[in-house]
Scaffold this active site. Structure first.
Site, PDB file in Angstrom:
ATOM      1  N   ASP A  62      40.101  46.498  50.972  1.00  0.00           N
ATOM      2  CA  ASP A  62      39.103  45.932  50.048  1.00  0.00           C
ATOM      3  C   ASP A  62      38.267  44.885  50.784  1.00  0.00           C
ATOM      4  O   ASP A  62      38.438  43.689  50.590  1.00  0.00           O
ATOM      5  CB  ASP A  62      39.871  45.320  48.867  1.00  0.00           C
ATOM      6  CG  ASP A  62      38.975  44.650  47.846  1.00  0.00           C
ATOM      7  OD1 ASP A  62      37.766  44.944  47.816  1.00  0.00           O
ATOM      8  OD2 ASP A  62      39.496  43.831  47.059  1.00  0.00           O
ATOM      9  N   LYS A  64      34.751  45.217  50.994  1.00  0.00           N
ATOM     10  CA  LYS A  64      33.418  45.196  50.357  1.00  0.00           C
ATOM     11  C   LYS A  64      32.304  45.035  51.378  1.00  0.00           C
ATOM     12  O   LYS A  64      31.541  44.062  51.362  1.00  0.00           O
ATOM     13  CB  LYS A  64      33.335  44.061  49.323  1.00  0.00           C
ATOM     14  CG  LYS A  64      34.387  44.122  48.222  1.00  0.00           C
ATOM     15  CD  LYS A  64      34.181  43.018  47.190  1.00  0.00           C
ATOM     16  CE  LYS A  64      35.233  43.009  46.111  1.00  0.00           C
ATOM     17  NZ  LYS A  64      36.561  42.527  46.539  1.00  0.00           N
TER      18      LYS A  64
HETATM   19  O1  C5P Z   1      46.728  38.922  40.506  1.00  0.00           O
HETATM   20  P1  C5P Z   1      45.703  39.795  39.855  1.00  0.00           P
HETATM   21  O2  C5P Z   1      46.294  41.007  39.150  1.00  0.00           O
HETATM   22  O3  C5P Z   1      44.760  39.026  38.963  1.00  0.00           O
HETATM   23  O4  C5P Z   1      44.846  40.357  41.088  1.00  0.00           O
HETATM   24  C1  C5P Z   1      43.721  41.151  40.905  1.00  0.00           C
HETATM   25  C2  C5P Z   1      43.152  41.589  42.231  1.00  0.00           C
HETATM   26  O5  C5P Z   1      41.937  42.282  41.981  1.00  0.00           O
HETATM   27  C3  C5P Z   1      42.806  40.446  43.184  1.00  0.00           C
HETATM   28  O6  C5P Z   1      42.969  40.952  44.531  1.00  0.00           O
HETATM   29  C4  C5P Z   1      41.352  40.186  42.903  1.00  0.00           C
HETATM   30  O7  C5P Z   1      40.662  39.660  43.990  1.00  0.00           O
HETATM   31  C5  C5P Z   1      40.846  41.599  42.586  1.00  0.00           C
HETATM   32  N1  C5P Z   1      39.669  41.638  41.729  1.00  0.00           N
HETATM   33  C6  C5P Z   1      39.611  41.068  40.471  1.00  0.00           C
HETATM   34  N2  C5P Z   1      38.480  41.157  39.721  1.00  0.00           N
HETATM   35  C7  C5P Z   1      37.418  41.796  40.199  1.00  0.00           C
HETATM   36  C8  C5P Z   1      37.456  42.394  41.446  1.00  0.00           C
HETATM   37  C9  C5P Z   1      38.618  42.295  42.205  1.00  0.00           C
HETATM   38  O8  C5P Z   1      40.584  40.506  40.004  1.00  0.00           O
HETATM   39  N3  C5P Z   1      36.352  41.894  39.438  1.00  0.00           N
END
Ligand code: C5P
Length: 236
Positions: A62, A64
């Site tokens: 990831d 991006k």
């Molecule tokens: O711990 P959690 O379940 O919140 O982690 C979510 C993951 O998804 C993290 O790596 C975060 O950076 C990523 N993410 C997010 N929201 C977004 C894009 C990516 O939470 N819109």
């Protein structure tokens, strides 16, 4: 590629390889996939990604990517060489950049084609922030337009919220991969996520894969929690 049919991609949001590998010892490629993002990659680099791939995990890199087409082409080619399962670019990089990324994936010799998806509008972006960038559209409209451009550029799908997945499925049908973060099993701490869905709700909303971090990585029994989540999805 691993043999898992789990829809869960565990976000390895750690700052060191030793922390990440200590967690990975609790799970197996049969029960989940893994996501390596900018923090861990910047700290530990391709060596860690290769180690995870060597353990048999499907790895979503990831990072991006967002740069000129030639640079993104070469970065995507390098990522494919690591043996990752999925990677992403910013749709805001534009049509030519995404076409260059597509070309790099297609030129890779690996047996299973790496899945190439795009990020549209980051969920941290407000309507006001979008306007300041010169984009005078509603966020849902911008997400839909960037998704159309990504799919026309040959990408396999999008990272999106589960809420957005409902609309994108209506507009773009069953084919695109939709990868959704912001997932919380019932009863789990929400942390800093605002609009959350349970794993089952997100799949029912149209998600293909779920990115889940803290509810699993900070759980006292990560393997059992993963199995609970996988079980909650097995009949759909
Ligand atoms: O711990 P959690 O379940 O919140 O982690 C979510 C993951 O998804 C993290 O790596 C975060 O950076 C990523 N993410 C997010 N929201 C977004 C894009 C990516 O939470 N819109």
């Amino acid at each position: 590629m691993s043999e898992t049919n789990s829809k869960v991609i565990v976000a390895l949001d750690y700052s060191t390889a030793s922390q990440a590998l200590a967690f990975v010892d609790h799970v197996s490629p049969a029960v989940c996939r893994l996501k390596v993002g900018k923090e861990l990659f910047t700290a530990e680099g391709p060596v860690l990604v290769k180690a995870l791939v060597a353990k048999g995990f499907d790895v979503f890199l990831d990072l991006k990517f967002h740069d000129i087409p030639n640079t993104v082409h070469n970065a995507v080619a390098a990522a494919c060489e690591l043996g990752v399962w999925m990677l992403n670019v910013h749709a805001m990089g534009g049509r030519d950049m995404m076409a260059a990324a597509r070309k790099a994936v297609d030129a890779n010799a690996s047996e299973d084609r790496v899945k190439l998806i795009a990020v549209s509008i980051l969920t941290s972006t407000s309507q006001q922030a979008l306007k300041e960038l010169g984009i005078d559209k509603s966020i849902p409209q911008a997400v839909a337009d960037l998704t159309r451009m990504s799919l026309e550029s040959g990408l396999d799908g999008m990272v999106c919220s589960a809420q957005e997945a409902i609309e994108l499925r209506k507009q773009f049908g069953p084919a695109p991969l939709l990868v959704t973060p912001g997932i919380r099993p019932a009863g789990a701490a929400t942390n800093d996520q605002h609009r959350i869905m349970t794993p089952l709700q997100a799949i029912q909303a149209g998600a293909s894969y779920l990115v889940i971090g803290r509810p699993i990585t900070q759980h006292s029994s990560p393997f059992e929690e993963l199995m609970r989540i996988n079980t909650s999805l097995q009949h759909i």
